[in-house]
Write an enzyme that holds these catalytic residues in place. Structure first.
Site, mmCIF file in Angstrom:
data_model
loop_
_atom_site.group_PDB
_atom_site.id
_atom_site.type_symbol
_atom_site.label_atom_id
_atom_site.label_comp_id
_atom_site.label_asym_id
_atom_site.label_seq_id
_atom_site.Cartn_x
_atom_site.Cartn_y
_atom_site.Cartn_z
ATOM 1 N N CYS A 1 22.419 28.277 37.229
ATOM 2 C CA CYS A 1 21.926 27.919 38.559
ATOM 3 C C CYS A 1 22.528 28.861 39.583
ATOM 4 O O CYS A 1 23.679 29.284 39.434
ATOM 5 C CB CYS A 1 22.367 26.498 38.897
ATOM 6 S SG CYS A 1 21.032 25.332 39.007
ATOM 7 N N LEU B 1 22.694 29.332 44.006
ATOM 8 C CA LEU B 1 22.302 28.823 45.322
ATOM 9 C C LEU B 1 23.168 29.456 46.402
ATOM 10 O O LEU B 1 24.397 29.490 46.276
ATOM 11 C CB LEU B 1 22.477 27.304 45.376
ATOM 12 C CG LEU B 1 22.267 26.664 46.759
ATOM 13 C CD1 LEU B 1 20.803 26.728 47.175
ATOM 14 C CD2 LEU B 1 22.766 25.223 46.782
ATOM 15 N N GLU C 1 18.991 32.108 33.291
ATOM 16 C CA GLU C 1 18.197 31.078 32.631
ATOM 17 C C GLU C 1 16.868 30.924 33.361
ATOM 18 O O GLU C 1 16.815 30.952 34.586
ATOM 19 C CB GLU C 1 18.972 29.760 32.636
ATOM 20 C CG GLU C 1 18.310 28.665 31.822
ATOM 21 C CD GLU C 1 19.184 27.415 31.739
ATOM 22 O OE1 GLU C 1 18.611 26.311 31.714
ATOM 23 O OE2 GLU C 1 20.417 27.556 31.703
#
Length: 432
Positions: free
Chosen positions: A298, A300, A332
């Site tokens: 992830c 951000l 990913e």
């Protein structure tokens, strides 16, 4: 937290594409012929879920929306409802609650067939057109089958938290995040910017801040250059912090799942540091052991810090860790719309700089080895730049200096540099 997806951004298209009753779009007979659509008078309130109407957005213009949900706003009269709307031209992050005064009731259409996301067209669709719309709807969620996708969208259709306070910023959220049930009645949450505990009231946060002794993320500082710092947080050692980070991040990521099992992940927290402490700017997560060579799960950058080069810095940092591991890596999938733009920009800039230096005399494998970027990502990037030709069963790089210069100019600035000499890090090893 797994791979990030945020759907497809879409661009504003002015007033919208569908003629409304107010616009005089077509004759009365033509409008009557539209199956499943009916003009609704102002008296037919409250509006039903699934209704399509024009809504005044923050730019002052009217855009087509679909009513996703409705709720009473106090009084019991029919008109006293708020409506949660999806702007059909835009990404779901702009969905919001609006009052009746924002809606052009003369443009109301009731959509009987709610299964197809109609992108600003009231024409009868062919099977091929329906397929294209469904593909658009699914983009960014390729790992979900249609039933799972419907469940995901139903469960996450309404933002539960409208704003958060984090440090000196009040931030509007973008998406639903599955906070515990006791927070379901909160439109605003208050986060401690250091331990990421969240509270319902400002007074609770103020009391907490007097007791919280953290001034930076709970982990090892592995990078410090000027005012920028990077901390590595082990999800197993700091489980509550990892879970709180996932709750926070999900407010800005519309992706497939939120992992509660943070033990399997390392979190890399980028901070701006001053005399008050180290303030979180963004982060990326990484599986401790990835069989698919994922070097990032992830990513951000928090909204107040976006468009400052931090996204590319985080990406570059993930590849520097891969180099230290002696591996090639890839993020990913699927990527969000913002993630995809950031990665393409990073790959383009890095590869063009090397091609210019080597005057194109380099192979795809050599590029991959030098950059730790997976060969497939190198190839797709160069194909997108039309720098690849297929000769005698092999891909060949065609790097005309003028073409390279044009691409480099178009790529823009490269973002913040990672000073590798300031990185103090050893690859993760499971302790016995």
């Amino acid at each position: 937290m797994g791979g990030l997806t945020a759907g497809n951004g879409g661009t504003a298209k002015g007033h919208g594409g569908r003629p409304s009753v107010a616009d005089g779009g077509g004759s009365a007979a033509e409008r009557g012929d539209q199956k499943g659509k009916a003009s609704t008078a102002k008296s037919a309130l409250p509006l039903e879920v699934g209704t399509r109407v024009m809504c005044r957005w923050r730019d002052g213009k009217y855009h087509p929306v679909k009513v996703i949900e409705r709720r009473r706003s106090g009084a019991l009269e029919a008109g006293d409802y708020e409506y949660y709307v999806h702007y059909t031209e835009f990404n779901r992050r702009l969905d919001e609650w609006v009052n009746l005064e924002h809606l052009d009731l003369d443009s109301v259409e009731t959509d009987v067939d709610d299964k197809v996301e109609d992108k600003a067209t009231s024409l009868k669709m062919t099977r091929n057109m329906k397929r294209k719309i469904e593909e658009t709807h699914v983009e960014g969620h390729e790992e979900l089958d249609p039933n799972s996708l419907r469940e995901h969208e139903e469960f996450t259709k309404v933002k539960n938290i409208a704003t958060i306070e984090l440090g000196r910023y009040e931030i509007e959220t973008w998406y639903f995040s599955p906070f515990p049930p006791e927070y379901s009645d909160c439109s605003k949450l208050y986060f401690c910017e250091f331990c990421l505990n969240f509270m319902k009231r400002k007074e609770q946060l103020q009391r907490h801040m007097k007791k919280c002794d953290l001034k930076h993320p709970p982990g090892d500082e592995i990078y410090r250059s000027g005012t920028l710092s990077m901390f590595e947080v082990d999800g197993k050692k700091n489980k509550v912090y990892g879970q709180n980070l996932c709750y926070l991040a999900k407010l800005f990521l519309d992706h497939k799942t939120l992992y509660y099992d943070v033990d399997l992940f390392l979190f890399y927290i980028l901070c701006e540091c001053d005399d008050r402490g180290c303030h979180m700017v963004g982060y990326f997560s990484k599986e401790k052991h990835s069989e698919e060579s994922f070097n990032l799960a992830c990513i951000l950058t928090l909204p107040p810090y976006q468009r400052k080069g931090y996204g590319k810095f985080l990406i570059a940092f993930s590849y520097e860790l891969s180099k230290k591991e002696g591996k090639v890596g890839t993020p990913e999938r699927p990527l969000s719309d913002l993630g995809s733009v950031s990665y393409k920009g990073y790959w383009t800039r890095v590869l063009l700089d090397i091609l210019k230096k080597h005057k194109g005399n380099i192979s795809i494998k050599e590029l991959s080895d030098m950059t730790a970027i997976r060969a497939d990502d190198v190839l797709s990037t160069l194909q997108g730049l039309e720098l690849i030709q297929y000769r005698k069963g092999q891909h060949a790089i065609c790097a005309d200096p003028k073409v390279l210069d044009r691409h480099i100019k178009a790529a823009g600035r490269g973002g913040l540099e990672v000073d590798v000499s300031k990185l103090i890090w050893t690859p993760y090893k499971e302790q016995g």
